[in-house]
Design a protein around this motif. Sequence first.
Motif, PDB file in Angstrom:
ATOM      1  N   LYS A  14      50.182  31.864  42.595  1.00  0.00           N
ATOM      2  CA  LYS A  14      51.291  32.699  42.131  1.00  0.00           C
ATOM      3  C   LYS A  14      51.339  32.791  40.606  1.00  0.00           C
ATOM      4  O   LYS A  14      52.270  33.340  40.041  1.00  0.00           O
ATOM      5  N   ASP A  62      49.381  37.989  38.668  1.00  0.00           N
ATOM      6  CA  ASP A  62      49.634  39.105  39.581  1.00  0.00           C
ATOM      7  C   ASP A  62      48.337  39.423  40.338  1.00  0.00           C
ATOM      8  O   ASP A  62      47.304  39.688  39.717  1.00  0.00           O
ATOM      9  N   THR A  76      47.849  41.938  42.479  1.00  0.00           N
ATOM     10  CA  THR A  76      47.816  43.317  42.995  1.00  0.00           C
ATOM     11  C   THR A  76      46.430  43.950  42.951  1.00  0.00           C
ATOM     12  O   THR A  76      45.927  44.416  43.963  1.00  0.00           O
ATOM     13  N   TYR A  89      42.672  37.992  48.499  1.00  0.00           N
ATOM     14  CA  TYR A  89      42.577  38.296  47.064  1.00  0.00           C
ATOM     15  C   TYR A  89      41.179  37.911  46.597  1.00  0.00           C
ATOM     16  O   TYR A  89      40.506  37.073  47.208  1.00  0.00           O
ATOM     17  N   TYR A 105      40.169  36.041  40.372  1.00  0.00           N
ATOM     18  CA  TYR A 105      41.267  35.119  40.046  1.00  0.00           C
ATOM     19  C   TYR A 105      40.818  34.140  38.958  1.00  0.00           C
ATOM     20  O   TYR A 105      41.524  33.885  37.997  1.00  0.00           O
TER      21      TYR A 105
END
Length: 435
Positions: A88, A91, A93, A247, A252
């Motif tokens: 978290k 973001d 998205t 994701y 990341y």
Amino acid sequence: IPLLLLYKHEDAKSLLYSSTAFKKLGQHLDPLMYTSETYRQWGWHLEPANVKFRFTNPMGKSGSPEEVLENNKAVYEAELAKEVTEPKDIDLTDLRPPDKKHIDQYVRANATIIALVRNQEMTSIRRTIRRFEKSFNSKYRYPYTFINDEPFTQRFKDKMAQTTEAPLNFVVIPPELWDKPEFIDVTRELEAMNIMANHNIAYAKKASYHNMCRFYLGTFYNVPELKQFKYYWRIEPNVDFFTDVQYDVLKYMEKAKKVYGFTVNLYDIDETVATLWPETLNFLNQGDNYKYVNPNGAHQWLLENKQNPKKNLVAGGYSTCHFWSNFEIGDMDFFRSEAYSEWFKYLDSTGKFYYERWGDAPVHSIGLALFADRRDIHWFRDLGYEHDPYYNCPNNPKTSRCTAGKFSRWKHLDDQNCMANWFQLLMSSKDTSYF
Ligand code: GDP
Ligand code: MN
């Protein structure tokens, strides 16, 4: 007494490492904690006379190893019982899986999946890839780089092409990145192998295993075909992935500026790394090498001695805690850095990749704990993973086929879990990636 002192000004506490000379005095001391308001910089002090120090435990509550284990198990279970989905801290998205039709336009991180593997491991690496594709890579199509000390057979290449739609590279390791260095004294090597074999240490006599470790800890990031990449995700034959990932894990790493990601954290066979830590202290104590140490490193985790004190003793002050490297996601630029490569050069010059059996996992882990900021080392707690006999199994609806919170297939191996020590460290650095 030639004590070596490494201190952390951040919270005005410092850790005192006892040197080998200290150990020769027959002492088994807890690593010392040193408190000072005066020292604001990092440094090594060879004369303790001018400093005040007190004895405290670097990590964890005191108690018998059994009590500590009991407590640490409870900490682990409570943590794993929490429902976690994904990081978290950034973001996610634009890290969501692209539409299959547009997968070719998807902008990936500069990364490759790597697998060092032998031709005869074709079936078992395919098993891994099928699971890995289902969990992650069919959604992103990161290229694979298969690496071998011998040429891959056409059959191997064909089978891999049948297993994934991702681009494939097949690489033969240049001998100078794989072979045992010439200066290794074979008599000494053989003696060491025999002693370790008598102590039932796995792979003690397997020369190629020593090469494999040295390759994965010291030279892989210099393979010419890997130079173009920054991040790698290492996979191995016969591992399992239990989470339907939504994701882009490699992006990341890039976006959150992580240096390293792991799933499982455990103790090592102490005898294989008996002098890895003392040799590391020798290195840090040469010239101005201490400058490489990161003030926000995971130093306390390296020194922990509560759950398995005997391991710390045999390993000369090193907990033997390490990130299990059969799963690893890393930034190769970290391993290419001056700090890491100078240290590797020193370790290599001792010949102890062959006179002991220093593994790639403890070497990576010590390097990271010393030279990286601990906040850049990321526990992928949300990714369900297994390499027999250990698991990382999160509690979330996207994970199936493993038991949430289970650490090992065998109950008696629960004492090999180092994760509680890592939690303690994270709490002190207020890691917020999941909450
Ligand atoms: P373990 O997990 O420590 O028991 O070790 P593995 O046998 O799984 O070896 C670790 C990784 O290195 C795996 O991906 C193996 O396929 C690979 N590996 C080990 N030895 C060799 C070798 O001699 N040649 C090649 N090409 N790969 C190897
Ligand atoms: Mn393995």
